[in-house]
Design an enzyme around this catalytic site. Structure first.
Site, mmCIF file in Angstrom:
data_model
loop_
_atom_site.group_PDB
_atom_site.id
_atom_site.type_symbol
_atom_site.label_atom_id
_atom_site.label_comp_id
_atom_site.label_asym_id
_atom_site.label_seq_id
_atom_site.Cartn_x
_atom_site.Cartn_y
_atom_site.Cartn_z
ATOM 1 N N GLU A 78 -5.783 -0.042 -6.875
ATOM 2 C CA GLU A 78 -4.746 0.847 -7.416
ATOM 3 C C GLU A 78 -3.721 -0.017 -8.138
ATOM 4 O OE1 GLU A 78 -3.921 4.730 -4.637
ATOM 5 O OE2 GLU A 78 -3.180 2.825 -3.887
ATOM 6 N N ASN A 130 -3.220 6.278 0.042
ATOM 7 C CA ASN A 130 -2.515 6.431 1.313
ATOM 8 C C ASN A 130 -1.689 7.708 1.376
ATOM 9 O OD1 ASN A 130 -3.469 4.275 2.821
ATOM 10 N ND2 ASN A 130 -2.088 2.845 1.833
ATOM 11 N N SER A 186 0.813 -1.211 0.000
ATOM 12 C CA SER A 186 0.000 0.000 0.000
ATOM 13 C C SER A 186 0.848 1.263 0.000
ATOM 14 C CB SER A 186 -0.919 0.001 1.220
ATOM 15 O OG SER A 186 -0.163 -0.149 2.417
ATOM 16 N N HIS A 202 -2.820 -2.869 -5.525
ATOM 17 C CA HIS A 202 -3.225 -2.525 -4.170
ATOM 18 C C HIS A 202 -4.733 -2.655 -4.012
ATOM 19 C CE1 HIS A 202 -3.704 0.759 -0.867
ATOM 20 N NE2 HIS A 202 -3.718 -0.459 -0.354
#
Length: 288
Positions: A149, A187, A116, A137
């Site tokens: 992702e 993130n 991540s 991800h």
């Protein structure tokens, strides 16, 4: 397609479930066969709840489970077309996994990491072929969250990107493409929010209930950032924030001291029964 999943915890089991649900045969591994079998048992329990709520037919649940095979070691991944690593968010662990599984993969197999935050180009150095390495991800809980992702490393080939994008869309997920930078998209934006919420808590700006309620209602988020951190795992949050801090060199990403303290205490969130909230009772209770 035969899909290998390394890591039978919450994320890995979720990836295995959605992959099998899309009709793929899945090989599921962990540090030993018992952990892999426990991961499959957890999937069976989750599917059982769906059947009980009449959201899934028993026959469909049985068929999905039959497509998941727990395996003892990485040699079992020889027939896999795609192997997805879903281990702890620590670079040394992931690199060791890639070095271990690499010799067993076919010359056409794609190796992907569910990282991540860790740069894909750097992780690819531990893979057998960086052209066949990519970041994929998923979000937790995988069967519910509709996003993946995709992160392309410097050496990732067009064919690898296209194959994994088609795989992700086949799972019914929306795909976003992120450049290979620390934290990627989600993130990079989310972790500073969580970190700043913990700074605010540690500095006495407000109680954790008011911080959570303020963000939930004022920002129209489904849950507050402190509750979300407990669901993600405070150890995972801290690892990602440290990747952002070291990868960018920007002091704005320095970890909140209170977050470090909770992780050092082993109070890492819901999975441990205690984080910023105590989750052992019928309702979560603030621990501070």
């Amino acid at each position: 397609m035969i899909v290998g999943v390394i890591g039978a915890g919450q994320m890995g089991a979720g990836i295995a479930q959605v992959s099998a649900g899309a009709g793929h045969d899945v090989l599921l591994s962990d540090i030993d066969l018992a952990r892999a079998e426990a991961g499959k048992a957890g999937i069976a329990k989750s599917l059982g709840r769906l059947v009980a709520k009449e959201k899934m037919a028993q026959g469909d649940a049985d068929a999905l489970l039959a497509r998941i095979t727990p395996v003892a070691d990485h040699s079992a991944f020889a027939p896999a077309d795609l192997v997805i690593e879903a281990a702890t968010e620590r670079e040394e662990i992931k690199r060791a996994i890639f070095a271990s599984v690499g010799p067993h993969l076919s010359s056409t197999a794609i190796l992907a990491s569910n990282t991540s935050s860790i740069p894909i180009t750097r992780l690819a150095q531990a893979s057998p072929d960086p052209a066949r390495f990519i970041g994929v991800h998923f979000f937790n809980p995988v069967p519910v969250m509709g996003l993946i992702e995709l992160i392309r490393g410097l050496a990732t080939s067009d064919a690898t990107l296209q194959a994994v994008e088609a795989f992700g869309r086949g799972l019914g997920k929306e795909i976003v493409h992120a450049n290979d930078a620390p934290g990627f998209i989600v993130n990079r934006v989310l972790m500073p929010l969580i970190n700043e919420a913990v700074f605010a808590l540690g500095e006495g700006v407000a109680t954790m209930q008011d911080i959570d309620a303020g963000c939930r209602l004022g920002l129209n988020h489904p849950m507050g950032p402190i509750t979300l951190a407990d669901f993600i795992g405070l150890d995972t949050c801290l690892e990602i924030i440290r990747v952002l801090h070291s990868g960018t060199g920007d002091p704005k990403f320095r970890p909140a001291p209170l977050l470090v303290q909770y992780v050092e205490a082993g109070w890492v969130g819901k999975k441990a029964g205690r984080g910023f909230y105590d989750w052992t009772g019928a309702e979560p209770v603030p621990t501070r």
